[in-house]
Design a protein around this motif. Structure first.
Motif, PDB file in Angstrom:
ATOM      1  N   GLY A  65      34.984  30.827  40.401  1.00 50.04           N
ATOM      2  CA  GLY A  65      34.281  30.876  39.096  1.00 50.04           C
ATOM      3  C   GLY A  65      34.245  31.903  39.583  1.00 50.04           C
ATOM      4  O   GLY A  65      34.687  32.954  38.589  1.00 50.04           O
ATOM      5  N   ALA A  66      34.015  33.179  40.380  1.00 50.81           N
ATOM      6  CA  ALA A  66      34.512  34.416  40.641  1.00 50.81           C
ATOM      7  C   ALA A  66      35.898  34.661  40.915  1.00 50.81           C
ATOM      8  O   ALA A  66      35.667  36.186  39.987  1.00 50.81           O
ATOM      9  N   ALA A  67      36.654  34.294  40.761  1.00 54.27           N
ATOM     10  CA  ALA A  67      38.000  34.600  40.394  1.00 54.27           C
ATOM     11  C   ALA A  67      38.378  34.472  38.863  1.00 54.27           C
ATOM     12  O   ALA A  67      38.585  35.499  38.351  1.00 54.27           O
ATOM     13  N   ALA A  68      37.315  33.903  38.323  1.00 55.89           N
ATOM     14  CA  ALA A  68      37.293  33.474  36.585  1.00 55.89           C
ATOM     15  C   ALA A  68      36.492  34.845  36.123  1.00 55.89           C
ATOM     16  O   ALA A  68      37.461  36.009  35.475  1.00 55.89           O
ATOM     17  N   VAL A  69      35.552  35.232  37.375  1.00 57.73           N
ATOM     18  CA  VAL A  69      34.762  36.457  36.375  1.00 57.73           C
ATOM     19  C   VAL A  69      35.660  37.816  36.758  1.00 57.73           C
ATOM     20  O   VAL A  69      36.078  38.320  35.957  1.00 57.73           O
ATOM     21  N   ALA A  70      36.034  37.833  37.784  1.00 54.94           N
ATOM     22  CA  ALA A  70      36.692  39.174  38.148  1.00 54.94           C
ATOM     23  C   ALA A  70      38.712  39.083  37.781  1.00 54.94           C
ATOM     24  O   ALA A  70      38.787  40.337  36.814  1.00 54.94           O
ATOM     25  N   THR A  71      39.377  37.743  37.435  1.00 57.22           N
ATOM     26  CA  THR A  71      40.394  38.024  36.271  1.00 57.22           C
ATOM     27  C   THR A  71      39.770  37.993  34.451  1.00 57.22           C
ATOM     28  O   THR A  71      40.884  38.840  34.372  1.00 57.22           O
ATOM     29  N   SER A  72      38.426  38.317  34.433  1.00 53.19           N
ATOM     30  CA  SER A  72      38.455  37.989  32.621  1.00 53.19           C
ATOM     31  C   SER A  72      37.951  38.855  33.039  1.00 53.19           C
ATOM     32  O   SER A  72      38.391  40.767  31.794  1.00 53.19           O
ATOM     33  N   TYR A  73      36.871  39.912  34.037  1.00 52.91           N
ATOM     34  CA  TYR A  73      36.665  41.508  33.929  1.00 52.91           C
ATOM     35  C   TYR A  73      37.800  42.131  33.771  1.00 52.91           C
ATOM     36  O   TYR A  73      38.032  43.090  33.166  1.00 52.91           O
ATOM     37  N   LEU A  74      39.014  41.786  35.063  1.00 52.57           N
ATOM     38  CA  LEU A  74      40.151  42.628  34.995  1.00 52.57           C
ATOM     39  C   LEU A  74      41.197  42.663  33.285  1.00 52.57           C
ATOM     40  O   LEU A  74      41.650  44.027  33.205  1.00 52.57           O
ATOM     41  N   MET A  75      41.152  41.761  32.328  1.00 55.33           N
ATOM     42  CA  MET A  75      42.248  42.110  31.483  1.00 55.33           C
ATOM     43  C   MET A  75      41.175  42.327  29.872  1.00 55.33           C
ATOM     44  O   MET A  75      41.858  42.914  29.558  1.00 55.33           O
ATOM     45  N   LEU A  76      39.337  42.242  30.145  1.00 57.07           N
ATOM     46  CA  LEU A  76      39.085  42.825  29.311  1.00 57.07           C
ATOM     47  C   LEU A  76      38.190  44.201  29.368  1.00 57.07           C
ATOM     48  O   LEU A  76      37.924  44.786  28.343  1.00 57.07           O
ATOM     49  N   LEU A 100      39.304  49.428  41.525  1.00 53.64           N
ATOM     50  CA  LEU A 100      38.061  48.443  42.615  1.00 53.64           C
ATOM     51  C   LEU A 100      37.938  47.617  42.287  1.00 53.64           C
ATOM     52  O   LEU A 100      37.829  46.903  43.270  1.00 53.64           O
ATOM     53  N   VAL A 101      37.664  46.552  41.465  1.00 51.14           N
ATOM     54  CA  VAL A 101      37.623  45.427  41.340  1.00 51.14           C
ATOM     55  C   VAL A 101      38.824  44.463  41.640  1.00 51.14           C
ATOM     56  O   VAL A 101      38.837  43.601  42.419  1.00 51.14           O
ATOM     57  N   MET A 102      39.929  44.954  41.970  1.00 50.78           N
ATOM     58  CA  MET A 102      40.946  44.433  41.576  1.00 50.78           C
ATOM     59  C   MET A 102      41.380  44.459  43.284  1.00 50.78           C
ATOM     60  O   MET A 102      41.497  43.406  43.581  1.00 50.78           O
ATOM     61  N   PHE A 103      40.829  45.672  44.078  1.00 48.10           N
ATOM     62  CA  PHE A 103      41.146  45.758  45.304  1.00 48.10           C
ATOM     63  C   PHE A 103      40.712  44.395  46.542  1.00 48.10           C
ATOM     64  O   PHE A 103      40.331  44.120  46.672  1.00 48.10           O
ATOM     65  N   ALA A 104      39.151  44.720  45.799  1.00 45.71           N
ATOM     66  CA  ALA A 104      37.467  43.567  46.007  1.00 45.71           C
ATOM     67  C   ALA A 104      37.991  42.193  45.858  1.00 45.71           C
ATOM     68  O   ALA A 104      37.886  41.423  46.768  1.00 45.71           O
ATOM     69  N   SER A 105      37.975  41.814  45.384  1.00 43.65           N
ATOM     70  CA  SER A 105      38.510  39.922  44.738  1.00 43.65           C
ATOM     71  C   SER A 105      39.929  40.047  45.154  1.00 43.65           C
ATOM     72  O   SER A 105      39.754  39.063  45.936  1.00 43.65           O
ATOM     73  N   SER A 106      41.162  41.251  45.176  1.00 40.54           N
ATOM     74  CA  SER A 106      41.935  40.369  46.189  1.00 40.54           C
ATOM     75  C   SER A 106      41.627  40.344  48.243  1.00 40.54           C
ATOM     76  O   SER A 106      41.473  39.196  48.451  1.00 40.54           O
ATOM     77  N   GLN A 107      40.692  41.137  48.469  1.00 37.24           N
ATOM     78  CA  GLN A 107      39.825  40.693  49.438  1.00 37.24           C
ATOM     79  C   GLN A 107      39.448  39.555  49.351  1.00 37.24           C
ATOM     80  O   GLN A 107      39.474  39.187  50.818  1.00 37.24           O
ATOM     81  N   PHE A 108      38.650  39.561  49.294  1.00 35.89           N
ATOM     82  CA  PHE A 108      38.288  38.453  48.918  1.00 35.89           C
ATOM     83  C   PHE A 108      38.678  36.651  48.833  1.00 35.89           C
ATOM     84  O   PHE A 108      38.504  35.287  49.415  1.00 35.89           O
ATOM     85  N   THR A 139      28.174  44.948  33.800  1.00 36.55           N
ATOM     86  CA  THR A 139      28.410  45.547  33.300  1.00 36.55           C
ATOM     87  C   THR A 139      29.841  44.794  32.379  1.00 36.55           C
ATOM     88  O   THR A 139      30.099  45.673  30.863  1.00 36.55           O
ATOM     89  N   MET A 140      30.159  44.136  32.583  1.00 32.59           N
ATOM     90  CA  MET A 140      31.220  43.068  31.581  1.00 32.59           C
ATOM     91  C   MET A 140      30.565  42.639  29.977  1.00 32.59           C
ATOM     92  O   MET A 140      28.671  42.658  30.138  1.00 32.59           O
ATOM     93  N   PRO A 141      31.373  43.003  29.448  1.00 29.46           N
ATOM     94  CA  PRO A 141      30.879  43.165  27.696  1.00 29.46           C
ATOM     95  C   PRO A 141      30.781  41.648  27.322  1.00 29.46           C
ATOM     96  O   PRO A 141      31.336  41.804  26.482  1.00 29.46           O
ATOM     97  N   ILE A 142      29.694  41.120  27.698  1.00 26.26           N
ATOM     98  CA  ILE A 142      29.192  40.078  28.031  1.00 26.26           C
ATOM     99  C   ILE A 142      29.050  39.870  25.945  1.00 26.26           C
ATOM    100  O   ILE A 142      29.458  38.604  25.058  1.00 26.26           O
TER     101      ILE A 142
END
Length: 322
Positions: free
Chosen positions: A240-251, A261-269, A293-296
């Motif tokens: 779920g976290a991976a899906a949220v991170a990838t969606s955020y990065l693409m959108l 920041l999200v890319m590096f933090a999620s990679s660390q995760f 912050t994601m445009p839900i």
């Protein structure tokens, strides 16, 4: 939402939380016994007895000075925790004007934990979320200050300070170079693959023999708790976290401040996925600001779907709480 509607929404959420807080004895909260021992240790031996979380240690020490009974002191700390949650929720909803659906997702997923359980970690998470908002507004120095403050409340935030610094230093390279962006995406998906491997088949020799120094002894449980195969909850949360991170990065468009920041933090995760406790603690620092912050609202335009989603979030909240 208008300011008045935001105020009504915020008040409703906080009254709901207050009703739950009044109806449940603090002794029923997770980690209650550990906090009693933690409080006793700091009261008897001083601030350093609680490790590197000096700001949190000071709050426990202060409570111990005002209350002779440690249960009364801990009750005061739970009240302090609730006030911290209310203050930052006010900041998100009424100052930063976070969309109600975003706050509701954050509230449902992390509200029970941050408002009722994690006395030391909650101020740390909120301080880093504030750093996220500050960095989004290009206020790098203040963002670093709040990240350092975050680490003063909970040691695990030290993982995110290098991530923020790398984002500050290199976000311009992401904007300027397509080669740099492609390399970063490649490393991102590589680290995700490593994380998937470790959640499915276990870490194997990847983390065998890891030891920690005496200074980090209190956090050795993160490493000692490695299991041959991760539990189903950890797998679901990881995916779920991976899906949220990838969606955020693409959108999130071409603004690479928070995106990097999200890319590096999620990679660390992904790379600490061998430890469910460590991975979960680390993830809140960046999953929570993504949810805020994601445009839900732009992605979910159907009013009926939003209502169903909000009801589903209520069920998640109640499941998390009870």
């Amino acid at each position: 939402l208008s300011l008045s509607k935001r105020a009504i929404f915020f008040t409703t959420c906080m009254v709901f939380l207050l009703a739950l807080r009044i109806g449940v004895e603090p002794a029923a909260f997770k980690d209650y016994a550990q906090y009693l021992d933690y409080l006793s240790s700091i009261k008897a031996e001083g601030l350093w007895a609680g490790g590197l979380d000096l700001a949190s240690n000071f709050m426990f020490y202060l409570a111990g000075q005002f209350f002779s009974d440690r249960e009364d002191a801990l009750a005061a700390l739970y009240f302090y925790l609730f006030l911290v949650f209310i203050f930052f929720s006010y900041y998100f909803v009424l100052i930063k004007k976070v969309d109600w659906l975003n706050f509701w997702a954050f509230f449902a997923l992390f509200g029970p934990l941050l408002a009722f359980v994690t006395i030391r970690a909650t101020p740390s998470y909120f301080a880093f979320i504030a750093a996220f908002f500050l960095w989004r507004d290009a206020r790098a120095i203040l963002a670093v200050f709040f990240a350092l403050l975050s680490a003063m409340f909970h040691f695990s935030a030290l993982l995110l300070i290098p991530v923020l610094l790398v984002s500050i230093i290199f976000h311009g390279a992401f904007d300027a170079s397509s080669v740099f962006r492609r390399a970063a995406w490649s490393l991102y998906f590589l680290s995700m693959s490593v994380g998937f491997y470790m959640t499915i088949v276990g870490p194997g020799p990847l983390v065998s023999g890891i030891e920690v120094g005496e200074l980090l002894l209190r956090y050795s449980a993160y490493i000692e708790e490695v299991e041959p195969v991760s539990g189903i909850f950890h797998r679901i949360y990881f995916w779920g976290a991976a899906a949220v991170a990838t969606s955020y990065l693409m959108l999130s468009g071409d603004d690479w401040r928070c995106k990097s920041l999200v890319m590096f933090a999620s990679s660390q995760f992904y790379l600490v996925a061998w430890s469910p406790v460590l991975a979960f603690r680390q993830s809140i620092f960046w999953v929570a600001p993504i949810l805020l912050t994601m445009p839900i609202a732009k992605l979910v335009r159907s009013r009926d779907v939003r209502i169903v989603g909000a009801i589903f979030m209520i069920l998640i909240f109640l499941y998390s709480f009870f």
